[in-house]
Design an enzyme around this catalytic site. Structure first.
Site, PDB file in Angstrom:
ATOM      1  N   GLY A  96     -70.984 -23.061 -20.167  1.00 54.76           N
ATOM      2  CA  GLY A  96     -71.980 -23.985 -19.631  1.00 54.76           C
ATOM      3  C   GLY A  96     -73.154 -23.305 -18.969  1.00 54.76           C
ATOM      4  N   THR A  97     -74.165 -24.071 -18.713  1.00 54.00           N
ATOM      5  CA  THR A  97     -75.332 -23.574 -18.002  1.00 54.00           C
ATOM      6  C   THR A  97     -74.936 -23.168 -16.585  1.00 54.00           C
ATOM      7  OG1 THR A  97     -76.593 -25.165 -19.254  1.00 54.00           O
ATOM      8  CG2 THR A  97     -77.723 -24.109 -17.430  1.00 54.00           C
ATOM      9  N   TYR A  98     -74.064 -23.932 -15.960  1.00 52.47           N
ATOM     10  CA  TYR A  98     -73.581 -23.544 -14.628  1.00 52.47           C
ATOM     11  C   TYR A  98     -72.069 -23.529 -14.530  1.00 52.47           C
ATOM     12  CZ  TYR A  98     -75.267 -28.376 -14.635  1.00 52.47           C
ATOM     13  OH  TYR A  98     -75.628 -29.647 -15.005  1.00 52.47           O
ATOM     14  N   GLY A  99     -71.385 -23.297 -15.640  1.00 51.99           N
ATOM     15  CA  GLY A  99     -69.928 -23.211 -15.592  1.00 51.99           C
ATOM     16  C   GLY A  99     -69.377 -23.081 -16.989  1.00 51.99           C
ATOM     17  N   ASP A 139     -82.241 -33.870 -22.554  1.00 45.09           N
ATOM     18  CA  ASP A 139     -81.851 -32.607 -23.183  1.00 45.09           C
ATOM     19  C   ASP A 139     -81.042 -32.868 -24.444  1.00 45.09           C
ATOM     20  OD1 ASP A 139     -81.722 -29.847 -23.460  1.00 45.09           O
ATOM     21  OD2 ASP A 139     -79.972 -29.628 -22.161  1.00 45.09           O
ATOM     22  N   ILE A 142     -63.953 -23.691 -24.678  1.00 39.62           N
ATOM     23  CA  ILE A 142     -64.672 -24.278 -25.816  1.00 39.62           C
ATOM     24  C   ILE A 142     -66.174 -24.192 -25.662  1.00 39.62           C
ATOM     25  CG2 ILE A 142     -62.988 -25.827 -26.883  1.00 39.62           C
ATOM     26  CD1 ILE A 142     -63.810 -28.007 -25.034  1.00 39.62           C
ATOM     27  N   GLY A 143     -66.643 -23.870 -24.487  1.00 40.56           N
ATOM     28  CA  GLY A 143     -68.088 -23.770 -24.318  1.00 40.56           C
ATOM     29  C   GLY A 143     -68.446 -23.060 -23.040  1.00 40.56           C
TER      30      GLY A 143
END
Ligand code: ADP
Ligand code: MG
Length: 290
Positions: free
Chosen positions: A22-25, A128, A19-20
């Site tokens: 991630g910045t680190y995963g 953020d 579903i997304g």
């Protein structure tokens, strides 16, 4: 946690779909085999890091623990298990063409502020806030997510890095390189998100770089004068801007927001961070009694 316990725990979840990213995963939708409940799994990759667990990931875990969420840790990978939400606010904007009911805008803003007021009273800044990091579900509930850049502000030991908020939701003090900031950073972002919701997903200040971002802000709100914001000229990356006058009426830019809504919006969008409204104060505003 021992590897075998970890495997047992993870076997509990059947991975459904991504579903997304991630910045680190990555973030996956998954089903708990034991009770059929749907969750979101956020995988954090740790092996590329030179210094072990990235500090941003650690920060996220510590803060989530403090804010009473569940997490699972292993030695190589780290998986956070979240309740599943149907979509983020960005995807919601894409699905409702051109108009969002003013009552929904009000309800989302109230929930955003309630969540923030809770974080801020626990000495946590989100840092953020943006539509992609606000999750909503079918019951019309809105939840703050992605605490990867969040940070406790209890003891001001070091200067905070200024590279934290996505440009469009970044306040002028941070754009001018302010190194120490507080809850006011989230309040600016909230104002930008408020305006964006009222305009059904049209971002208020979609700047392409720091200078363009500041110019867009000042052209709408007026360039701050020295008496309005005396500390501005001493900020590390301060740059002189022409003396833009504020536009007479913000309603021209956000036509679907009521006069009380416009009045509240102006209190978020104050360039001087010391004069920006707090989440708790904002929740008491007359806009919420309309
Ligand atoms: P990143 O650090 O990559 O921004 P996020 O936690 O913001 O990680 O997750 C990335 C995206 O995955 C979000 O923008 C959202 O669309 C989706 N997502 C994250 N958590 C959930 C959840 N609990 N339920 C539904 N979708 C989620
Ligand atoms: Mg995110």
């Amino acid at each position: 946690m021992k590897a075998i316990d970890f495997l047992k725990k993870m076997n509990k979840y059947e991975k459904l779909e991504k579903i997304g990213e991630g910045t680190y995963g990555m973030v996956f939708k998954a089903k708990n085999r034991e009770n059929q409940s749907i969750v979101a799994l956020k995988k954090v990759r740790l092996d590329d890091e030179e210094e072990g667990i990235p500090s941003s990931a650690l920060r996220e875990i510590c803060l989530l623990k403090e804010l009473k969420h569940i997490n699972i840790v292993s030695d190589k990978k780290l998986i956070l298990v979240f309740e599943y939400c149907d979509q983020d606010l960005k995807k919601y904007f894409d699905s409702c063409d051109g108009m969002i009911d003013p009552n929904i805008v009000r309800s989302f803003l109230r929930q955003l502020l309630c969540g923030l007021s809770y974080c801020h009273s626990h000495h946590v800044l989100h840092r953020d806030l943006k539509p992609q990091n606000l999750l909503i579900n079918k019951n019309g509930e809105l939840k703050l997510a992605d605490f990867g850049l969040a940070r406790a502000f209890g003891i001001p030991v070091r200067c905070y890095s200024s590279e934290v908020v996505t440009l469009w939701y970044r306040p002028p003090d941070v754009l001018f390189g302010a190194k120490i900031y507080s809850t006011s950073i989230d309040m600016w972002s909230s104002g930008c998100i408020f305006a964006e919701m009222a305009n059904a997903g049209k971002p208020l200040f979609p700047g392409s770089d720091v200078e363009d971002e500041l110019r867009r802000i000042f052209k709408l709100l007026g360039t701050p004068t020295e008496s309005e914001w005396p500390e501005m000229i001493n900020l590390p990356d301060y740059k002189h801007f022409p003396n833009y006058q504020p536009i007479a009426n913000l309603s021209y830019v956000i036509p679907n927001l009521s006069p009380k809504g416009i009045y509240l919006l102006k209190k978020f969008l104050v360039c001087n961070p010391l004069k920006r409204i707090s989440a708790e104060q904002a929740l008491k505003h007359g806009y919420f009694n309309e």
